[in-house]
Design a protein around this motif. Sequence first.
Motif, PDB file in Angstrom:
ATOM      1  N   GLY A 217       4.791   9.343  -8.326  1.00  0.00           N
ATOM      2  CA  GLY A 217       5.043   8.588  -9.632  1.00  0.00           C
ATOM      3  C   GLY A 217       5.298   9.553 -10.838  1.00  0.00           C
ATOM      4  O   GLY A 217       5.959   9.633 -11.814  1.00  0.00           O
ATOM      5  N   LYS A 218       4.545  10.652 -10.779  1.00  0.00           N
ATOM      6  CA  LYS A 218       4.259  11.730 -12.055  1.00  0.00           C
ATOM      7  C   LYS A 218       5.612  12.519 -12.189  1.00  0.00           C
ATOM      8  O   LYS A 218       6.003  13.162 -13.164  1.00  0.00           O
ATOM      9  N   HIS A 219       6.364  12.464 -10.947  1.00  0.00           N
ATOM     10  CA  HIS A 219       7.690  13.364 -11.037  1.00  0.00           C
ATOM     11  C   HIS A 219       8.715  12.307 -11.231  1.00  0.00           C
ATOM     12  O   HIS A 219       9.934  12.917 -11.735  1.00  0.00           O
TER      13      HIS A 219
ATOM     14  N   ILE B 102       9.223   7.025 -19.007  1.00  0.00           N
ATOM     15  CA  ILE B 102       8.505   5.688 -19.496  1.00  0.00           C
ATOM     16  C   ILE B 102       7.536   6.135 -20.445  1.00  0.00           C
ATOM     17  O   ILE B 102       6.932   7.242 -20.467  1.00  0.00           O
ATOM     18  N   PRO B 103       7.119   5.293 -21.639  1.00  0.00           N
ATOM     19  CA  PRO B 103       5.990   5.810 -22.471  1.00  0.00           C
ATOM     20  C   PRO B 103       4.851   6.090 -21.684  1.00  0.00           C
ATOM     21  O   PRO B 103       4.617   5.505 -20.696  1.00  0.00           O
ATOM     22  N   THR B 104       3.956   7.051 -22.176  1.00  0.00           N
ATOM     23  CA  THR B 104       2.583   7.558 -21.631  1.00  0.00           C
ATOM     24  C   THR B 104       1.759   6.289 -21.633  1.00  0.00           C
ATOM     25  O   THR B 104       1.010   6.389 -20.461  1.00  0.00           O
ATOM     26  N   GLU B 105       1.408   5.385 -22.420  1.00  0.00           N
ATOM     27  CA  GLU B 105       0.760   4.369 -22.012  1.00  0.00           C
ATOM     28  C   GLU B 105       1.048   3.524 -20.951  1.00  0.00           C
ATOM     29  O   GLU B 105       0.151   2.925 -20.218  1.00  0.00           O
TER      30      GLU B 105
ATOM     31  N   LEU C 198       0.663  -1.094   0.061  1.00  0.00           N
ATOM     32  CA  LEU C 198      -0.076  -0.053  -0.047  1.00  0.00           C
ATOM     33  C   LEU C 198       0.822   1.215  -0.156  1.00  0.00           C
ATOM     34  O   LEU C 198       0.507   2.169  -0.790  1.00  0.00           O
ATOM     35  N   ALA C 199       1.906   1.259   0.783  1.00  0.00           N
ATOM     36  CA  ALA C 199       2.785   2.394   0.782  1.00  0.00           C
ATOM     37  C   ALA C 199       3.557   2.720  -0.643  1.00  0.00           C
ATOM     38  O   ALA C 199       3.587   3.696  -1.073  1.00  0.00           O
ATOM     39  N   PHE C 200       3.920   1.383  -1.374  1.00  0.00           N
ATOM     40  CA  PHE C 200       4.410   1.534  -2.602  1.00  0.00           C
ATOM     41  C   PHE C 200       3.455   2.094  -3.736  1.00  0.00           C
ATOM     42  O   PHE C 200       3.745   2.875  -4.381  1.00  0.00           O
ATOM     43  N   SER C 201       2.298   1.660  -3.674  1.00  0.00           N
ATOM     44  CA  SER C 201       1.236   1.970  -4.684  1.00  0.00           C
ATOM     45  C   SER C 201       0.878   3.424  -4.280  1.00  0.00           C
ATOM     46  O   SER C 201       0.538   4.148  -5.222  1.00  0.00           O
TER      47      SER C 201
ATOM     48  N   ILE D  28       0.285   1.647 -15.338  1.00  0.00           N
ATOM     49  CA  ILE D  28       1.084   1.610 -14.009  1.00  0.00           C
ATOM     50  C   ILE D  28      -0.055   2.245 -12.935  1.00  0.00           C
ATOM     51  O   ILE D  28      -0.190   1.896 -11.885  1.00  0.00           O
ATOM     52  N   VAL D  29      -0.217   3.592 -13.149  1.00  0.00           N
ATOM     53  CA  VAL D  29      -1.108   4.179 -12.349  1.00  0.00           C
ATOM     54  C   VAL D  29      -2.386   3.671 -12.030  1.00  0.00           C
ATOM     55  O   VAL D  29      -3.025   3.979 -11.158  1.00  0.00           O
ATOM     56  N   PHE D  30      -2.909   3.228 -13.179  1.00  0.00           N
ATOM     57  CA  PHE D  30      -4.254   2.548 -13.067  1.00  0.00           C
ATOM     58  C   PHE D  30      -4.213   1.660 -12.159  1.00  0.00           C
ATOM     59  O   PHE D  30      -5.144   1.178 -11.253  1.00  0.00           O
ATOM     60  N   ALA D  31      -3.151   0.701 -12.250  1.00  0.00           N
ATOM     61  CA  ALA D  31      -3.103  -0.531 -11.276  1.00  0.00           C
ATOM     62  C   ALA D  31      -2.735  -0.262 -10.071  1.00  0.00           C
ATOM     63  O   ALA D  31      -3.072  -0.813  -9.035  1.00  0.00           O
ATOM     64  N   ALA D  32      -1.809   0.796  -9.687  1.00  0.00           N
ATOM     65  CA  ALA D  32      -1.499   1.306  -8.320  1.00  0.00           C
ATOM     66  C   ALA D  32      -3.132   1.837  -7.989  1.00  0.00           C
ATOM     67  O   ALA D  32      -3.161   1.600  -6.588  1.00  0.00           O
TER      68      ALA D  32
END
Length: 359
Positions: free
Chosen positions: A160-162, A168-171, A150-153, A176-180
């Motif tokens: 992550g955006k920074h 990494i590629p936008t897709e 939970l801390a990692f996500s 990644i952010v959806f899974a998190a």
Amino acid sequence: MRNLIVRAASRVLPLLAALLCLAFPPAFAEDSSKAVNGKADVAQSEMSQLAGADYWRQVRQGVSGDTTSQSPEHGVLISKPGETWFILKEKWMSPAGAIAIFGSIALVVLAYVIVGPIMLSKPRTGRKLNRWSRLDRALHWSMAFTFLTLAFSGLMLVYGKHFLKPYIPTELWGYIVFAAKQYHNYVGPLFFVLLVFILLKWWRKSLFTKVDIQWALKLGGMVGKHKGTHPSAGFSNAGEKAVYWLLIVFGAFAAVSGLFLDFPIFGQTRRDMEMSNLVHMFSALILICGFVFHIYIGLFGMEGALEGMVTGKVDETWAKEHHDLWYEEVKAKGEIEEADATISNSQSLPIGEPMHDKR
């Protein structure tokens, strides 16, 4: 003859009209588009004139208007206090949290380099004391896995955006952010359940006593003039109790605020959601920083600490040096397991000294 001409014209004229439309479609489309856009501009102009500058000024200021919806704040188009929440979150709490986390990691690295791990001052005897039951270990490792993931996500969602998105590629970043986000939302309630079980299981062992004051004043014998000493402690020392109550208190804040964010179906307003977000973020950052030190002690900072939570048993020497009062209680009950003779002799001899045959 006249009838023949009329019939021919009735058939040819529609065909010519169709060919004309096919030959000049852009002109007709452009005229149609201009007509539609013109009507839209007129409608927008009339709406602006009807509402007036005062209306839009009130909208920007967050003034509530009239609506048929009965839900909270549905009459507010623009949430003015939301700007304050955004500034607190992005401009203050996020940078401060990053500094705190990296600072905690830097401190434990310095502690390892300068102070070094706490080693046993005497050889192991091989005699074992049962310290953690299977249920204890199951709770500990379940909470450890849940908290760390939970801390990692959560950190991925905030930072992550920074640190990751630009490289990494936008897709891929989207996946990644959806899974998190999904993992954080669905596993978060499990953290609350485990927290309740841990509270019920260990709260009696974690109550502070006068012995803990002396332990804290001597800093556990880890640094300063008391370095190398072993202050008295019961089953749990003051440091372990502090970590436990840190988890319970700030874990409760993080869990409850997380449930508010997970289930916005109980009449929460935008103010409630924003406050819950700030409380959730602050509590999580405190927990992460605190458990950096806990993880350091368990993995690198103290000889034998991890062994107890993996096997459930600790060596007699470890118990004497770090939890002497608890050791005396177990010894008085006669619950110390005898060691294998070969192992005991080999551990008590200095390195390089041969074992003598006693036959």
